[in-house]
Structures are given as C-alpha cells and as structure tokens.
Design a protein around this motif. Structure first.
Motif, PDB file in Angstrom:
ATOM      1  N   ALA A  24      15.651 -51.375 -34.383  1.00 18.05           N
ATOM      2  CA  ALA A  24      16.990 -51.671 -33.892  1.00 18.05           C
ATOM      3  C   ALA A  24      17.776 -52.457 -34.928  1.00 18.05           C
ATOM      4  O   ALA A  24      17.215 -53.059 -35.845  1.00 18.05           O
ATOM      5  N   GLU A  25      19.125 -52.400 -34.793  1.00 16.29           N
ATOM      6  CA  GLU A  25      19.973 -53.184 -35.684  1.00 16.29           C
ATOM      7  C   GLU A  25      19.656 -54.671 -35.534  1.00 16.29           C
ATOM      8  O   GLU A  25      19.685 -55.427 -36.496  1.00 16.29           O
ATOM      9  N   SER A  26      19.385 -55.092 -34.330  1.00 20.87           N
ATOM     10  CA  SER A  26      19.013 -56.475 -34.062  1.00 20.87           C
ATOM     11  C   SER A  26      17.966 -56.487 -32.963  1.00 20.87           C
ATOM     12  O   SER A  26      18.064 -55.741 -32.000  1.00 20.87           O
ATOM     13  N   ASN A  27      16.949 -57.320 -33.140  1.00 19.54           N
ATOM     14  CA  ASN A  27      15.904 -57.422 -32.125  1.00 19.54           C
ATOM     15  C   ASN A  27      16.153 -58.572 -31.167  1.00 19.54           C
ATOM     16  O   ASN A  27      15.362 -58.794 -30.253  1.00 19.54           O
ATOM     17  N   SER A  28      17.230 -59.310 -31.357  1.00 14.96           N
ATOM     18  CA  SER A  28      17.514 -60.453 -30.495  1.00 14.96           C
ATOM     19  C   SER A  28      18.702 -60.158 -29.592  1.00 14.96           C
ATOM     20  O   SER A  28      19.584 -59.365 -29.934  1.00 14.96           O
ATOM     21  N   ILE A  29      18.701 -60.812 -28.443  1.00 10.68           N
ATOM     22  CA  ILE A  29      19.803 -60.644 -27.505  1.00 10.68           C
ATOM     23  C   ILE A  29      21.095 -61.176 -28.108  1.00 10.68           C
ATOM     24  O   ILE A  29      22.137 -60.516 -28.078  1.00 10.68           O
ATOM     25  N   LEU A  30      21.033 -62.383 -28.684  1.00 12.18           N
ATOM     26  CA  LEU A  30      22.217 -62.987 -29.275  1.00 12.18           C
ATOM     27  C   LEU A  30      22.751 -62.137 -30.426  1.00 12.18           C
ATOM     28  O   LEU A  30      23.969 -61.929 -30.547  1.00 12.18           O
ATOM     29  N   GLY A  31      21.815 -61.618 -31.254  1.00  8.10           N
ATOM     30  CA  GLY A  31      22.240 -60.768 -32.367  1.00  8.10           C
ATOM     31  C   GLY A  31      22.915 -59.499 -31.889  1.00  8.10           C
ATOM     32  O   GLY A  31      23.892 -59.034 -32.485  1.00  8.10           O
ATOM     33  N   THR A  32      22.404 -58.930 -30.797  1.00  6.48           N
ATOM     34  CA  THR A  32      23.005 -57.719 -30.238  1.00  6.48           C
ATOM     35  C   THR A  32      24.367 -58.022 -29.641  1.00  6.48           C
ATOM     36  O   THR A  32      25.318 -57.244 -29.807  1.00  6.48           O
ATOM     37  N   PHE A  33      24.483 -59.151 -28.947  1.00  2.00           N
ATOM     38  CA  PHE A  33      25.792 -59.576 -28.437  1.00  2.00           C
ATOM     39  C   PHE A  33      26.806 -59.665 -29.582  1.00  2.00           C
ATOM     40  O   PHE A  33      27.914 -59.147 -29.499  1.00  2.00           O
ATOM     41  N   LYS A  34      26.401 -60.351 -30.662  1.00  2.00           N
ATOM     42  CA  LYS A  34      27.298 -60.530 -31.804  1.00  2.00           C
ATOM     43  C   LYS A  34      27.668 -59.192 -32.433  1.00  2.00           C
ATOM     44  O   LYS A  34      28.830 -58.957 -32.791  1.00  2.00           O
ATOM     45  N   SER A  35      26.676 -58.302 -32.560  1.00  2.00           N
ATOM     46  CA  SER A  35      26.929 -56.987 -33.155  1.00  2.00           C
ATOM     47  C   SER A  35      27.906 -56.174 -32.320  1.00  2.00           C
ATOM     48  O   SER A  35      28.824 -55.530 -32.854  1.00  2.00           O
TER      49      SER A  35
ATOM     50  N   LYS B 207      31.405 -57.783 -32.625  1.00  8.44           N
ATOM     51  CA  LYS B 207      31.971 -57.606 -33.967  1.00  8.44           C
ATOM     52  C   LYS B 207      32.419 -56.175 -34.216  1.00  8.44           C
ATOM     53  O   LYS B 207      33.500 -55.927 -34.761  1.00  8.44           O
ATOM     54  N   SER B 208      31.598 -55.201 -33.814  1.00  7.16           N
ATOM     55  CA  SER B 208      31.898 -53.802 -34.152  1.00  7.16           C
ATOM     56  C   SER B 208      32.714 -53.073 -33.091  1.00  7.16           C
ATOM     57  O   SER B 208      33.412 -52.111 -33.405  1.00  7.16           O
ATOM     58  N   GLU B 209      32.637 -53.553 -31.824  1.00  2.00           N
ATOM     59  CA  GLU B 209      33.293 -52.813 -30.745  1.00  2.00           C
ATOM     60  C   GLU B 209      34.266 -53.641 -29.918  1.00  2.00           C
ATOM     61  O   GLU B 209      35.000 -53.094 -29.097  1.00  2.00           O
ATOM     62  N   GLY B 210      34.256 -54.968 -30.139  1.00  2.00           N
ATOM     63  CA  GLY B 210      35.151 -55.841 -29.400  1.00  2.00           C
ATOM     64  C   GLY B 210      34.487 -56.413 -28.155  1.00  2.00           C
ATOM     65  O   GLY B 210      33.543 -55.826 -27.615  1.00  2.00           O
ATOM     66  N   PRO B 211      34.973 -57.560 -27.667  1.00  2.00           N
ATOM     67  CA  PRO B 211      34.372 -58.212 -26.501  1.00  2.00           C
ATOM     68  C   PRO B 211      34.361 -57.334 -25.249  1.00  2.00           C
ATOM     69  O   PRO B 211      33.454 -57.449 -24.419  1.00  2.00           O
ATOM     70  N   ALA B 212      35.358 -56.471 -25.111  1.00  2.00           N
ATOM     71  CA  ALA B 212      35.429 -55.625 -23.909  1.00  2.00           C
ATOM     72  C   ALA B 212      34.228 -54.709 -23.787  1.00  2.00           C
ATOM     73  O   ALA B 212      33.885 -54.264 -22.678  1.00  2.00           O
ATOM     74  N   ALA B 213      33.552 -54.432 -24.921  1.00  2.00           N
ATOM     75  CA  ALA B 213      32.389 -53.539 -24.888  1.00  2.00           C
ATOM     76  C   ALA B 213      31.251 -54.129 -24.078  1.00  2.00           C
ATOM     77  O   ALA B 213      30.383 -53.395 -23.592  1.00  2.00           O
ATOM     78  N   LEU B 214      31.226 -55.457 -23.917  1.00  2.00           N
ATOM     79  CA  LEU B 214      30.192 -56.093 -23.105  1.00  2.00           C
ATOM     80  C   LEU B 214      30.338 -55.748 -21.632  1.00  2.00           C
ATOM     81  O   LEU B 214      29.424 -55.974 -20.836  1.00  2.00           O
ATOM     82  N   TYR B 215      31.492 -55.207 -21.268  1.00  2.00           N
ATOM     83  CA  TYR B 215      31.731 -54.805 -19.879  1.00  2.00           C
ATOM     84  C   TYR B 215      32.002 -53.309 -19.771  1.00  2.00           C
ATOM     85  O   TYR B 215      32.463 -52.845 -18.734  1.00  2.00           O
ATOM     86  N   ARG B 216      31.683 -52.570 -20.847  1.00  2.00           N
ATOM     87  CA  ARG B 216      31.875 -51.129 -20.812  1.00  2.00           C
ATOM     88  C   ARG B 216      30.963 -50.503 -19.764  1.00  2.00           C
ATOM     89  O   ARG B 216      29.768 -50.786 -19.715  1.00  2.00           O
ATOM     90  N   GLY B 217      31.548 -49.671 -18.931  1.00  2.00           N
ATOM     91  CA  GLY B 217      30.772 -49.004 -17.894  1.00  2.00           C
ATOM     92  C   GLY B 217      30.615 -49.811 -16.627  1.00  2.00           C
ATOM     93  O   GLY B 217      29.828 -49.433 -15.753  1.00  2.00           O
TER      94      GLY B 217
END
Length: 291
Positions: A45-56, A59-69
C-alpha cells in the motif's frame, strides 16, 4: 437491580435502532473509507498507517474524500440498524415463544446471526454503491451517488446491485452473532451498576467488546465482500466467499484477510459502544414516555 425489562413493540425497536445507527455513522465514517482503501490494495500500500492514509487522501483528493460515498450508508443506515436491533428482538421473542429457548449467550448468538442475515438482504445494494464510490480507482468515474447508480444499471444491469450478496450475508451474520453473543457474556461477567452513569458505562464497555470481537470474526468476509463488489467487468477473480478467502490467503498470505482490520475495529469497537448506549438511551425513553 432487576434486568427484566418490558419488551418494546417492534416499531419502537426499529426506530431506536435507526437513531443509534445514524449517530454512529456520522461519528465514525472516515475510518470506513480508510478501511475500504486498505482492503482493495493488492500488494504494498501507499501507506500502511491510518494517519498516513488520511493524509494521503486529503492531500491528493481533498478533505471531502473522507466522506465520499456517505449518502448510500446514511440512506440505508436507518433500516440497517433498525433491523440489527429490531430483528434481533423479534427473533429472540420468536425463538423463546415458539421453540422454548431461554435467555442465554447461545440464544444471543442465534438471534444475532438470524438478524445479521436478514440485515444483509437490505444493505447489499447500498453497500455496493458505497464501495464503488470509495474506491480510489473510480475517482472521476462517478459524479455523484445517482450517477453511480445509473452507471451500474447501464453496465451491469439490475443483478449488478446484488453482487456480493453471499459474502454480505456471511459478513453480517458473523458480526451480529459475535456482537450480541459477547454483549450477553460481558454483561453477565460485570457487576450490576447502581447509577445511571454506571449503566451507560457498562453498556459502552459491553458494546465495545462486542464490536471488537464481531470485527475480529468477520473481517475476512468483509475483505472478500469488498473485493467482490469492486469488480465491474468479467471474468471475476472473486465470486463465492469461502473460495475467495482461500485464494486471498494463498496468493497474499493469511494477513491479507485482515487488511483494514485496525481502522475497522477502531470504528466498530467504539462504534458498537455508541450503538448500544444510544439504543438503550432511546429505548429507555420510549419505555418511560411512550408505553
């Protein structure tokens, strides 16, 4: 303090379950997005950590992506959680009345499995839409929820909305059986509280333990369900749940069956506690003011 409580009518149990479910999803949804990203990753994976995945993601898709779907889960959350608790109560009354069962941990497991299988029939299509929207590979493919629905219908037909049904039944039946079974066992093991705050704390602890054990038991089926539902065009790599579990373990190692476990358990452990506390608060209010 007596543990005997007056059974609620089914429609009250359904309403209380719905309120509990919507509360939980609003609080915990970003962890579900992270879980799905982990489960769909084959290889490193690009990141194996939860925090790293949140940041990724941010950074790449915008904060709204955390609520996509989130729209499909919210749409189905009311009937889903309503069934989780309402059907559990209904099955418990059914088994006790017609088959002579008595309150026990075994009955809690049986009613949980039954309610989970029932719940799966309702949620499978909504969950599939959510997975498609959360999948990073589909970024830009769907404009919104309704566009996703239209394209699934166009590309896969009505049957496409029921892809992963069998894995979904396994996932929900196993989680519910573990959740309600553990809640009963932990409740029996803990001392009876003497204050309202103590009752809330005990319910949160029971629900958190139940959610954690349920997650431990059902994560392999959840990984399979996510992989099955993300597939659009045949030939499909994953079909039935058990053969898919064997294939993933053989090709990626046993640990791959627990991809996304940490964000999942962080959501469903405390989330299970939130569910139980809110459900008990609402049902207590109903018993006091509506019956």
């Amino acid at each position: 303090m007596s543990t005997e409580v007056k059974p609620l009518p089914v429609h009250y149990s359904l309403a209380a379950g719905a309120i509990a479910g919507v509360t939980e999803i609003l609080a915990m949804y970003p962890l579900d997005v992270v879980k799905t990203r982990f489960q769909l990753t084959v290889g490193k994976a690009e990141s194996n950590s939860i925090l790293g995945t949140f940041k990724s993601i941010v950074k790449s898709e915008g904060p709204a992506a955390l609520y996509r779907g989130i729209i499909p889960p919210i749409m189905v959350e009311a009937p889903k959680r309503a069934i989780k608790f309402g059907a559990n109560d209904a099955y418990k009354n059914l088994y006790k009345r017609n088959f002579g069962f008595r309150d026990s941990q075994g009955l809690s497991v049986l009613t949980g499995v039954s309610a989970g299988a029932t719940e799966a029939l309702v949620v499978v299509s909504f969950d599939l839409i959510k997975i498609r929207l959360q999948d990073k590979n589909n970024a830009g493919k769907y404009k919104n929820t309704m566009d996703c629905v239209a394209k699934i219908m166009q590309e896969e037909g009505i049957r496409g909305f029921f892809k992963g049904m069998e894995a979904t039944i396994w996932r929900h039946a196993v989680w519910n059986g573990g959740y309600f079974g553990v809640i009963t066992g932990v409740r029996q093991a803990l001392p009876e509280p003497e204050t309202k705050q103590g009752i809330l704390l005990k319910n949160f602890v029971c629900g958190s333990f139940g959610g954690t054990v349920g997650t431990l038991l059902n994560t392999p089926f959840d990984v399979v369900k996510t992989r099955v539902q993300s597939q659009v065009h045949p030939p499909y790599k994953y079909n039935w749940a058990i053969p898919a579990i064997v294939r993933i373990a053989r090709e990626e190692g046993f640990s791959a069956l627990y991809k996304g476990f940490v964000p999942k358990v962080l959501r469903l452990g405390p989330g299970g506690g939130i569910l139980l506390v809110v459900y008990d608060l609402v049902t207590s209010y109903m018993r006091k003011h509506l019956l």
